[in-house]
Motif scaffolding. Structure first.
Motif, PDB file in Angstrom:
ATOM      1  N   ASN A   1       0.816  -1.223   0.000  1.00  0.00           N
ATOM      2  CA  ASN A   1       0.000   0.000   0.000  1.00  0.00           C
ATOM      3  C   ASN A   1       0.849   1.272   0.000  1.00  0.00           C
ATOM      4  N   GLN A   2       2.172   1.125   0.022  1.00  0.00           N
ATOM      5  CA  GLN A   2       3.070   2.275  -0.141  1.00  0.00           C
ATOM      6  C   GLN A   2       3.805   2.232  -1.476  1.00  0.00           C
ATOM      7  N   ALA A   3       3.764   1.083  -2.148  1.00  0.00           N
ATOM      8  CA  ALA A   3       4.418   0.893  -3.452  1.00  0.00           C
ATOM      9  C   ALA A   3       5.906   1.198  -3.406  1.00  0.00           C
ATOM     10  N   HIS A   4       6.571   0.641  -2.397  1.00  0.00           N
ATOM     11  CA  HIS A   4       8.022   0.743  -2.292  1.00  0.00           C
ATOM     12  C   HIS A   4       8.620  -0.653  -2.137  1.00  0.00           C
ATOM     13  N   ALA A   5       9.740  -0.889  -2.808  1.00  0.00           N
ATOM     14  CA  ALA A   5      10.531  -2.103  -2.594  1.00  0.00           C
ATOM     15  C   ALA A   5      11.811  -1.668  -1.903  1.00  0.00           C
ATOM     16  N   MET A   6      12.248  -2.465  -0.915  1.00  0.00           N
ATOM     17  CA  MET A   6      13.400  -2.060  -0.122  1.00  0.00           C
ATOM     18  C   MET A   6      14.226  -3.258   0.312  1.00  0.00           C
ATOM     19  N   ILE A   7      15.488  -2.973   0.589  1.00  0.00           N
ATOM     20  CA  ILE A   7      16.394  -3.968   1.141  1.00  0.00           C
ATOM     21  C   ILE A   7      17.249  -3.251   2.176  1.00  0.00           C
ATOM     22  N   TYR A   8      17.471  -3.905   3.314  1.00  0.00           N
ATOM     23  CA  TYR A   8      18.111  -3.262   4.460  1.00  0.00           C
ATOM     24  C   TYR A   8      19.456  -3.890   4.796  1.00  0.00           C
ATOM     25  N   PHE A   9      20.383  -3.033   5.263  1.00  0.00           N
ATOM     26  CA  PHE A   9      21.700  -3.478   5.709  1.00  0.00           C
ATOM     27  C   PHE A   9      22.224  -2.436   6.681  1.00  0.00           C
ATOM     28  N   ASP A  10      23.292  -2.755   7.382  1.00  0.00           N
ATOM     29  CA  ASP A  10      23.853  -1.843   8.381  1.00  0.00           C
ATOM     30  C   ASP A  10      25.279  -1.469   8.026  1.00  0.00           C
ATOM     31  N   ASP A  11      25.695  -0.293   8.463  1.00  0.00           N
ATOM     32  CA  ASP A  11      27.101   0.089   8.316  1.00  0.00           C
ATOM     33  C   ASP A  11      27.869  -0.447   9.528  1.00  0.00           C
ATOM     34  N   PRO A  12      29.190  -0.235   9.591  1.00  0.00           N
ATOM     35  CA  PRO A  12      29.968  -0.797  10.702  1.00  0.00           C
ATOM     36  C   PRO A  12      29.544  -0.312  12.086  1.00  0.00           C
TER      37      PRO A  12
ATOM     38  N   HIS B   1      21.304   2.049  10.296  1.00  0.00           N
ATOM     39  CA  HIS B   1      20.449   1.273   9.407  1.00  0.00           C
ATOM     40  C   HIS B   1      20.386   1.956   8.041  1.00  0.00           C
ATOM     41  N   LEU B   2      20.804   1.223   7.030  1.00  0.00           N
ATOM     42  CA  LEU B   2      20.820   1.734   5.666  1.00  0.00           C
ATOM     43  C   LEU B   2      19.824   0.945   4.838  1.00  0.00           C
ATOM     44  N   GLU B   3      19.369   1.581   3.786  1.00  0.00           N
ATOM     45  CA  GLU B   3      18.319   0.989   2.967  1.00  0.00           C
ATOM     46  C   GLU B   3      18.507   1.408   1.522  1.00  0.00           C
ATOM     47  N   PHE B   4      18.281   0.477   0.607  1.00  0.00           N
ATOM     48  CA  PHE B   4      18.076   0.800  -0.796  1.00  0.00           C
ATOM     49  C   PHE B   4      16.570   0.733  -1.003  1.00  0.00           C
ATOM     50  N   ILE B   5      16.012   1.735  -1.664  1.00  0.00           N
ATOM     51  CA  ILE B   5      14.558   1.787  -1.848  1.00  0.00           C
ATOM     52  C   ILE B   5      14.239   2.276  -3.255  1.00  0.00           C
ATOM     53  N   THR B   6      13.154   1.754  -3.804  1.00  0.00           N
ATOM     54  CA  THR B   6      12.668   2.209  -5.100  1.00  0.00           C
ATOM     55  C   THR B   6      11.151   2.298  -5.065  1.00  0.00           C
ATOM     56  N   ARG B   7      10.634   3.228  -5.789  1.00  0.00           N
ATOM     57  CA  ARG B   7       9.191   3.403  -5.909  1.00  0.00           C
ATOM     58  C   ARG B   7       8.690   2.438  -6.971  1.00  0.00           C
ATOM     59  N   LEU B   8       7.587   1.773  -6.694  1.00  0.00           N
ATOM     60  CA  LEU B   8       6.969   0.843  -7.631  1.00  0.00           C
ATOM     61  C   LEU B   8       5.841   1.540  -8.382  1.00  0.00           C
ATOM     62  N   PRO B   9       5.437   1.003  -9.521  1.00  0.00           N
ATOM     63  CA  PRO B   9       4.475   1.726 -10.367  1.00  0.00           C
ATOM     64  C   PRO B   9       3.049   1.800  -9.847  1.00  0.00           C
ATOM     65  N   GLN B  10       2.690   0.944  -8.892  1.00  0.00           N
ATOM     66  CA  GLN B  10       1.297   0.955  -8.449  1.00  0.00           C
ATOM     67  C   GLN B  10       1.181   0.462  -7.014  1.00  0.00           C
ATOM     68  N   GLU B  11       0.319   1.129  -6.256  1.00  0.00           N
ATOM     69  CA  GLU B  11      -0.010   0.660  -4.916  1.00  0.00           C
ATOM     70  C   GLU B  11      -1.073  -0.426  -5.019  1.00  0.00           C
ATOM     71  N   ILE B  12      -0.998  -1.376  -4.103  1.00  0.00           N
ATOM     72  CA  ILE B  12      -2.029  -2.407  -3.981  1.00  0.00           C
ATOM     73  C   ILE B  12      -2.592  -2.270  -2.576  1.00  0.00           C
ATOM     74  N   ASP B  13      -3.891  -2.346  -2.447  1.00  0.00           N
ATOM     75  CA  ASP B  13      -4.548  -2.124  -1.160  1.00  0.00           C
ATOM     76  C   ASP B  13      -4.339  -3.314  -0.216  1.00  0.00           C
ATOM     77  N   ARG B  14      -3.104  -3.438   0.258  1.00  0.00           N
ATOM     78  CA  ARG B  14      -2.720  -4.463   1.239  1.00  0.00           C
ATOM     79  C   ARG B  14      -1.687  -3.827   2.155  1.00  0.00           C
ATOM     80  N   SER B  15      -1.794  -4.080   3.446  1.00  0.00           N
ATOM     81  CA  SER B  15      -0.835  -3.492   4.389  1.00  0.00           C
ATOM     82  C   SER B  15       0.224  -4.490   4.845  1.00  0.00           C
TER      83      SER B  15
END
Length: 151
Positions: free
Chosen positions: A106-117, A121-135
């Motif tokens: 429902n936010q239409a974001h894909a993400m992957i998380y990792f940490d620095d030394p 908390h660091l994250e790569f994130i991208t916006r997806l083309p469409q939201e789906i009504d699911r939380s």
């Protein structure tokens, strides 16, 4: 008025170790002193400041020690392998193992998380083309199957 985020800052315990880590991510070191380093995220557009000091030992809180780097959809699909090639472990989040990027439909974001030394908390994130009504949270491949099945 606002076009994006220009700068962010994180505390670190060992500046040299952190410089090496962020260079592995492909950030370009702009300038540094004995206690501060600045990296271009996008040259002339956004940068990250790292500050060596005791503040790095303060317990983590998402509002103080989290940076999300915007990436393209195709890049996030390869992000886990790309990070692991550089010796950086991807971490589980939202109760899901880090086998691929995670989506909040429902936010239409894909993400992957990792940490620095220092545990920032660091994250790569991208916006997806469409939201789906699911939380709930699901893997990117699952989201793509849902999204593509609705087209």
């Amino acid at each position: 008025m606002i076009k994006g985020l220009y700068e962010a800052h994180l505390p670190v315990t060992n500046l040299q170790v952190s410089i090496e880590f962020y260079q592995k991510l492909g950030l370009k070191l702009y300038k540094h002193t004995s206690k501060v380093a600045f990296f271009w995220i996008s040259e002339g557009e956004s940068w990250l400041g790292l500050w060596e000091g005791a503040e790095a030992s303060i317990p983590y809180h998402v509002s103080l020690r989290h940076i999300a780097f915007q990436v393209d959809l195709e890049d996030i699909k390869q992000a886990k392998a790309w990070l692991e090639e550089r010796g950086i472990n991807v971490r589980a989040t939202f109760g899901l193992e880090p086998k691929e990027p995670i989506v909040i439909p429902n936010q239409a974001h894909a993400m992957i998380y990792f940490d620095d030394p220092d545990g920032n908390h660091l994250e790569f994130i991208t916006r997806l083309p469409q939201e789906i009504d699911r939380s709930d949270k699901l893997y990117l491949s699952e989201f793509e199957n849902l999204y593509l099945s609705k087209k």
